[in-house]
Design a protein around this motif. Structure first.
Motif, PDB file in Angstrom:
ATOM      1  N   ILE A 198     -18.996 -28.897  18.884  1.00  0.00           N
ATOM      2  CA  ILE A 198     -19.086 -29.729  17.679  1.00  0.00           C
ATOM      3  C   ILE A 198     -19.163 -28.883  16.411  1.00  0.00           C
ATOM      4  N   HIS A 199     -20.052 -27.908  16.377  1.00  0.00           N
ATOM      5  CA  HIS A 199     -20.426 -27.300  15.101  1.00  0.00           C
ATOM      6  C   HIS A 199     -19.484 -26.229  14.559  1.00  0.00           C
ATOM      7  N   PRO A 200     -18.869 -25.361  15.383  1.00  0.00           N
ATOM      8  CA  PRO A 200     -17.986 -24.350  14.785  1.00  0.00           C
ATOM      9  C   PRO A 200     -16.843 -24.933  13.943  1.00  0.00           C
ATOM     10  N   PRO A 201     -16.080 -25.919  14.444  1.00  0.00           N
ATOM     11  CA  PRO A 201     -15.052 -26.479  13.556  1.00  0.00           C
ATOM     12  C   PRO A 201     -15.637 -27.157  12.319  1.00  0.00           C
ATOM     13  N   LEU A 202     -16.777 -27.829  12.471  1.00  0.00           N
ATOM     14  CA  LEU A 202     -17.354 -28.549  11.335  1.00  0.00           C
ATOM     15  C   LEU A 202     -17.792 -27.608  10.224  1.00  0.00           C
ATOM     16  N   ILE A 203     -18.384 -26.455  10.561  1.00  0.00           N
ATOM     17  CA  ILE A 203     -18.838 -25.581   9.475  1.00  0.00           C
ATOM     18  C   ILE A 203     -17.737 -24.660   8.980  1.00  0.00           C
ATOM     19  N   LEU A 204     -16.872 -24.168   9.860  1.00  0.00           N
ATOM     20  CA  LEU A 204     -15.850 -23.224   9.409  1.00  0.00           C
ATOM     21  C   LEU A 204     -14.718 -23.929   8.664  1.00  0.00           C
TER      22      LEU A 204
END
Length: 359
Positions: A198-204
């Protein structure tokens, strides 16, 4: 049941609140007693959820980890994966046979912590279980209050040593009734971890808005169709690694979180998360756990497992490379990987045999 909850983050406060309210004897530990603040002053914390607001009292509040875990059947440690080595060192002198440590989630901490405990001289016949997500979508509103948006209804959970899975999961299920779903071993549990998907695409992919705007909700404004497509491709790589290693379905595809009621948090979990407003948070790319845990630990582990097992994972590797550029660190070399865990020379069959018996 006697339960120790270790740590001071969102998941730790949610664990104390829910488990104490359910009638368990909960001991709450943090490294520094002063950090308890109003919780220590009141001897209680405030829980807010769909039922309203009320005070919940743990059995004991302490900064003595030996006192916290003494006689505890279950030790719940919802700490970031990068804190597990320090926790293992603190726990090593105090653990006894048949205690269960529960890591929600673990990022393969079921193996890493047990290996670290053995290296510190702890020979207690313990079991470590890990699952794919926190059992709560929760945020601390202040130093004494935790808000729980929703609770997990399905927690795929694996154990090291796997031969004691039934015994360990019986203990965990007493704390989380009707939610625990057994999987093969701790690595299978680690490969259910949703954070590195979930988080790597959302923050990068939202890096510009995150750094520019005062408020940017990656789960609302930041969850657009192009990012969902990257989520899907990245999750496909996770599932391909699970299949290559012989782990059975269900694989808990991330699409179910957004599109169905079949995922870990059940019906409308994403909508509830957005509506709560609790995920409008400051996000520092150097220190935030989405970078330090979900990428430097979880995504690095996924990439290394893909390479080790011969499973292509170009999206995971690309995101890890971008994150390394953002932080100025080689997260592939320095993160949690099969190499840094000392597992690179194992075959898949040998690894599964070791996980069955424990390191």
């Amino acid at each position: 049941m006697k339960i120790a909850v270790l740590g001071g983050g969102n998941g730790c406060y949610a664990a104390v609140a829910d488990l104490a309210e359910a009638g368990h004897q909960v001991r709450f530990w943090r490294r520094n007693y002063r950090d308890f603040g109003p919780v220590a002053e009141r001897g209680a914390l405030i829980l807010r959820d769909s039922k309203g607001e009320r005070e919940v009292r743990p059995d004991r509040i302490t900064d003595d980890i030996g006192e916290a875990v003494d006689g505890a059947a279950l030790i719940v440690a919802p700490l970031p994966a990068f804190a597990q080595a320090d926790l293992a060192e603190r726990l090593a002198p105090h653990l006894t046979d048949d205690q269960v440590i529960f890591l929600p989630p673990g990022t393969f901490g079921s193996y890493a912590m047990l290996a670290a405990l053995r290296a510190k001289g702890c020979n207690a016949a313990i079991m470590i279980a890990e699952t794919g997500t926190l059992p709560w979508l929760a945020r601390k509103r202040d130093a004494g209050t935790v808000a729980i948006t929703t609770r997990a209804s399905r927690l795929p959970t694996g154990v090291v040593p796997a031969r004691r899975s039934e015994e360990a999961l019986k203990v965990v299920a007493e704390a989380f009734p009707n939610a625990i779903e057994p999987v093969e071993d701790g690595l299978s549990g680690a490969l259910m971890n949703a954070g590195p998907i979930i988080h790597p695409p959302l923050i990068l992919m939202n890096a510009g808005p995150i750094e520019h705007f005062d408020r940017w909700d990656i789960h609302n404004e930041g969850t657009q169709l192009s990012i969902r497509r990257v989520h899907g491709a990245l999750d496909g790589e996770r599932i391909a690694i699970r299949e290559r290693l012989g782990y059975a379905p269900p694989h808990f595809p991330l699409a179910d979180h957004y599109e169905t009621s079949n995922w870990m948090y059940g019906h409308l979990a994403h909508d509830r998360l957005v509506d709560s407003g609790d995920w409008h948070e400051t996000l520092d790319f150097e220190s935030h756990r989405y970078m330090r845990e979900d990428i430097a630990m979880g995504l690095a582990l996924l990439v290394s497992l893909g390479e080790w097992s011969g499973t292509p994972c170009p999206v995971a590797a690309g995101l890890l490379s971008i994150a390394s550029a953002v932080t100025g660190e080689d997260l592939r070399a320095n993160g949690r990987t099969v190499e840094t865990l000392g597992l690179a020379d194992y075959s898949p069959a040998d690894l599964k045999a070791m996980l069955a018996e424990g390191p």
